[in-house]
Design an enzyme around this catalytic site. Structure first.
Site, PDB file in Angstrom:
ATOM      1  N   ALA A  10      34.242  54.905  24.505  1.00 23.52           N
ATOM      2  CA  ALA A  10      33.748  53.627  24.342  1.00 23.52           C
ATOM      3  C   ALA A  10      33.952  53.297  22.432  1.00 23.52           C
ATOM      4  CB  ALA A  10      32.281  53.890  24.413  1.00 23.52           C
ATOM      5  N   ALA A  11      34.984  53.646  22.184  1.00 28.49           N
ATOM      6  CA  ALA A  11      35.299  53.376  20.720  1.00 28.49           C
ATOM      7  C   ALA A  11      35.815  51.982  20.303  1.00 28.49           C
ATOM      8  CB  ALA A  11      35.695  54.534  20.042  1.00 28.49           C
ATOM      9  N   GLY A  12      36.640  51.502  21.652  1.00 25.60           N
ATOM     10  CA  GLY A  12      37.554  50.436  21.295  1.00 25.60           C
ATOM     11  C   GLY A  12      36.839  49.177  20.923  1.00 25.60           C
ATOM     12  N   ARG A  16      39.175  41.405  23.447  1.00 25.14           N
ATOM     13  CA  ARG A  16      39.307  39.977  24.326  1.00 25.14           C
ATOM     14  C   ARG A  16      37.723  39.351  24.615  1.00 25.14           C
ATOM     15  NH1 ARG A  16      43.230  42.562  28.668  1.00 25.14           N
ATOM     16  NH2 ARG A  16      42.503  44.496  27.458  1.00 25.14           N
ATOM     17  N   GLN A  73      34.749  58.275  16.486  1.00 24.48           N
ATOM     18  CA  GLN A  73      36.263  58.165  16.295  1.00 24.48           C
ATOM     19  C   GLN A  73      36.715  56.767  15.188  1.00 24.48           C
ATOM     20  OE1 GLN A  73      38.288  56.224  19.217  1.00 24.48           O
ATOM     21  NE2 GLN A  73      40.391  56.957  18.987  1.00 24.48           N
ATOM     22  N   THR A  79      43.319  56.321  23.306  1.00 25.10           N
ATOM     23  CA  THR A  79      42.645  57.041  24.051  1.00 25.10           C
ATOM     24  C   THR A  79      42.627  58.566  23.963  1.00 25.10           C
ATOM     25  OG1 THR A  79      44.136  56.653  25.809  1.00 25.10           O
ATOM     26  CG2 THR A  79      42.153  55.091  26.171  1.00 25.10           C
ATOM     27  N   GLU A 155      52.542  53.260  30.651  1.00 22.53           N
ATOM     28  CA  GLU A 155      51.717  52.185  30.377  1.00 22.53           C
ATOM     29  C   GLU A 155      52.546  50.901  30.684  1.00 22.53           C
ATOM     30  OE1 GLU A 155      48.476  51.952  29.418  1.00 22.53           O
ATOM     31  OE2 GLU A 155      48.717  53.932  30.326  1.00 22.53           O
ATOM     32  N   ALA A 407     -16.329  23.571  37.401  1.00 24.29           N
ATOM     33  CA  ALA A 407     -15.058  23.108  37.089  1.00 24.29           C
ATOM     34  C   ALA A 407     -15.042  22.346  35.778  1.00 24.29           C
ATOM     35  CB  ALA A 407     -14.546  22.211  38.229  1.00 24.29           C
TER      36      ALA A 407
HETATM   37  C1  UD1 Z   1      43.904  52.668  29.716  1.00 23.85           C
HETATM   38  C2  UD1 Z   1      44.956  53.718  30.241  1.00 23.85           C
HETATM   39  C3  UD1 Z   1      45.662  53.082  31.323  1.00 23.85           C
HETATM   40  C4  UD1 Z   1      44.930  52.935  32.379  1.00 23.85           C
HETATM   41  C5  UD1 Z   1      43.598  51.923  32.010  1.00 23.85           C
HETATM   42  C6  UD1 Z   1      42.483  51.949  33.053  1.00 23.85           C
HETATM   43  C7  UD1 Z   1      45.904  55.044  28.185  1.00 23.85           C
HETATM   44  C8  UD1 Z   1      46.805  55.017  27.245  1.00 23.85           C
HETATM   45  N1  UD1 Z   1      45.937  53.909  29.175  1.00 23.85           N
HETATM   46  O1  UD1 Z   1      44.563  51.388  29.466  1.00 23.85           O
HETATM   47  O2  UD1 Z   1      46.830  53.839  31.880  1.00 23.85           O
HETATM   48  O3  UD1 Z   1      45.338  52.231  33.643  1.00 23.85           O
HETATM   49  O4  UD1 Z   1      43.073  52.633  30.844  1.00 23.85           O
HETATM   50  O5  UD1 Z   1      41.550  50.880  32.691  1.00 23.85           O
HETATM   51  O6  UD1 Z   1      44.895  55.659  28.313  1.00 23.85           O
HETATM   52  N2  UD1 Z   1      38.836  53.572  23.694  1.00 23.85           N
HETATM   53  C9  UD1 Z   1      38.680  54.442  22.579  1.00 23.85           C
HETATM   54  N3  UD1 Z   1      39.463  54.590  21.560  1.00 23.85           N
HETATM   55  C10 UD1 Z   1      40.622  54.052  21.153  1.00 23.85           C
HETATM   56  C11 UD1 Z   1      41.113  53.225  22.528  1.00 23.85           C
HETATM   57  C12 UD1 Z   1      40.428  53.167  23.352  1.00 23.85           C
HETATM   58  O7  UD1 Z   1      37.623  54.917  22.655  1.00 23.85           O
HETATM   59  O8  UD1 Z   1      41.394  54.321  20.132  1.00 23.85           O
HETATM   60  C13 UD1 Z   1      38.428  53.328  24.683  1.00 23.85           C
HETATM   61  C14 UD1 Z   1      37.928  52.111  24.934  1.00 23.85           C
HETATM   62  O9  UD1 Z   1      36.764  51.769  24.250  1.00 23.85           O
HETATM   63  C15 UD1 Z   1      37.763  52.106  26.297  1.00 23.85           C
HETATM   64  C16 UD1 Z   1      38.757  52.975  26.900  1.00 23.85           C
HETATM   65  O10 UD1 Z   1      39.208  53.758  25.813  1.00 23.85           O
HETATM   66  O11 UD1 Z   1      36.637  52.305  27.072  1.00 23.85           O
HETATM   67  C17 UD1 Z   1      40.156  52.362  27.483  1.00 23.85           C
HETATM   68  O12 UD1 Z   1      40.823  51.708  26.387  1.00 23.85           O
HETATM   69  P1  UD1 Z   1      41.728  50.452  26.763  1.00 23.85           P
HETATM   70  O13 UD1 Z   1      42.289  50.036  25.360  1.00 23.85           O
HETATM   71  O14 UD1 Z   1      41.065  49.570  27.468  1.00 23.85           O
HETATM   72  O15 UD1 Z   1      42.895  51.021  27.388  1.00 23.85           O
HETATM   73  P2  UD1 Z   1      43.718  50.200  28.444  1.00 23.85           P
HETATM   74  O16 UD1 Z   1      44.712  49.612  27.797  1.00 23.85           O
HETATM   75  O17 UD1 Z   1      43.051  49.343  29.503  1.00 23.85           O
HETATM   76 MG    MG Z   2      41.014  48.579  29.428  1.00 21.56          MG
END
Ligand code: UD1
Ligand code: MG
Length: 447
Positions: A10-12, A16, A73, A79, A155, A407
């Protein structure tokens, strides 16, 4: 049985969403989306949870509270890098771990349990949860080898045209043997289109060292849907609402038009309740059996007993506790009040910071004046009291057992038991007094 922990990513930033609020805190039915993931994981019997936070870390931690482990992170390098931060955080030893994303709120405990069982009964070092979609979209593609085992996940941004045609995709949920994960994760490199450490690259690393990777295909592909923007947030909110109303109907609640009803996930409703259209039941409401609610009612954090009648057009705010057979009718607003068995507030009233006993009738248009501009004050109305229509009860004030308020009264002093309180000017009739008409209208009247 092996001990399993879970890592929730949940760090992303959730770019969007175009929001200052971290993505995983965006609400679905008044609850942050990540809470759904956390509940599903715990319901699947996994209690050792680590949440990886980064973007908006403090806000996420404050909202979710201290019952979880957190790994920070910073910066967010992908990921794979995120999982790496979580591995040292677990205090208890575990043999395996489940990795999930905080933005997939439709996952159910039943599905996670199936994934877990599939993994635990195979000899795989990793089981990926996949799904087959009409089109792969932006998901990672599952590449299988001749033995049908998972060879790699590619990917979308790194895929060849042939790979893009693959419809089996990565849900982003995995089970790993912790030892294999530790060894593999230290070997991944950010050699890809996004320059990130992909968690998906551990699959090839596990295989290089002789480990087996298989895939559990999720039967209901809706469950793996993720929230990336606010349109998807609305789509998923709707799916969650449909799930909730369906569950309630199957458990014995009549919902006249489920498409117009908004019932939050944690709400409990007893059997034989009737929910009419345009009803909002939010937060931690608990509704006993046989209640009739609506149409056009909103209630938040309300507790009510059996056979209550609420609405139409009624607003019950937090802190309302209704006993059995209470009526709160047309255009009635109630806040932070308790109402005893069989009591009625049938029309056009505001009741706030009040305790009402049993068998009380509150006349139409009665208002508790609970706020003096600075502080809120309480009103107490004891059992079997009758409050006449259009009464103002200026708090703090108490109306004693079996008393009546005439009333139109404005009650500022306590009323003892068995008493009639009249707090208005006595009517005065002036006999023979006639209204002097304006002569300009006299002619018109004659016509
Ligand atoms: C990722 C998968 C993809 C899969 C998809 C499913 C990878 C490389 N790809 O892609 O194969 O089909 O999920 O939904 O794993 N996050 C972090 N730190 C980071 C980056 C992301 O904690 O540095 C977290 C985000 O907050 C999110 C999750 O990881 O909850 C997934 O990240 P996201 O960037 O959405 O990955 P996708 O491109 O969707
Ligand atoms: Mg995603």
């Amino acid at each position: 049985m092996r001990q399993m922990s879970a890592i929730i990513l949940a760090a992303g930033k959730g770019t969007r969403m175009k929001s200052d609020l971290p993505k995983v805190l965006h609400g679905l039915g008044h609850k942050p989306m990540i809470e759904y993931v956390l509940s599903a994981v715990r319901e699947a019997g996994i209690d050792d949870l680590c949440i990886v936070v980064g973007h908006g870390a403090d806000e996420v931690r404050t909202t979710l509270g201290g019952e979880y482990l957190y790994a920070v992170q910073e910066p967010q390098l992908g990921t794979g890098h995120a999982v790496q931060q979580a591995l040292p955080v677990f205090s208890k030893p575990c043999d395996s771990t489940m990795v999930l994303c905080g933005d997939t709120p439709l996952l159910t405990a039943a599905t996670l349990n199936k994934l877990k069982t599939y993994f635990e009964t195979s000899d795989a070092a990793c089981t990926v949860m996949s799904a087959v979609l009409p089109q792969g979209g932006s998901y990672g593609r599952i590449i299988r080898d001749s033995r049908n085992e998972v060879e790699a996940i590619v990917e979308e941004k790194d895929a060849t045209i042939e790979q893009l045609a693959i419809r089996e995709i990565n849900s982003g949920v995995y089970c790993f043997k912790i030892k294999a994960l530790r060894e593999a994760i230290s070997r991944i490199k950010p050699n890809n289109a996004q320059g990130e450490y992909y968690l998906t690259d551990v699959i090839q690393e596990i295989r290089k060292r002789g480990g087996k990777v298989n895939a559990y295909v999720c039967q209901d592909s809706e469950e793996i849907l993720g929230v990336n923007d606010r349109y998807q947030l609305a789509v998923i909110a709707k799916a969650l609402r449909q799930r909730k109303t369906r569950d309630l109907m199957l458990s014995g609640v009549t919902i006249v038009d489920p498409d117009t009803v908004y019932i939050d996930d944690d709400v409990e409703i007893g059997t034989d309740c009737l929910i009419e259209p345009n009803v909002y039941i939010e937060g931690a409401c608990k509704i006993g059996s046989g209640c009739h609610i609506g149409p056009s009612v909103k209630m938040v954090d309300t507790v009510m007993g059996k056979n209550c009648e609420i609405g139409p057009f009624c607003y019950l705010r937090p802190g309302v506790v209704l006993a059995d057979k209470v009526k709160a009718g047309h255009f009635v607003e109630i806040k932070k009040s308790q109402i005893g068995k069989g009591s009625k507030v049938p029309h056009l009233s505001y009741i706030g910071d009040t305790i009402i006993g049993e068998g009380v009738n509150i006349g139409c248009g009665t208002i508790t004046c609970n706020y003096d501009g600075k502080n809120k004050h309480n009103t107490i109305i004891e059992d079997e009291v009758f409050i006449g229509s259009n009464t103002n009860l200026v708090a703090p004030v108490k109306v004693g057992y079996r008393s009546t308020v005439a009333a139109g009264s404005t009650v500022t002093d306590d009323v003892p038991e068995n008493t009639l309180a009249i707090a208005r000017n006595r009517q005065c009739n002036i006999v023979g007094w006639t209204f002097q008409r304006d002569p300009r209208f006299a002619k018109k009247d004659e016509e």
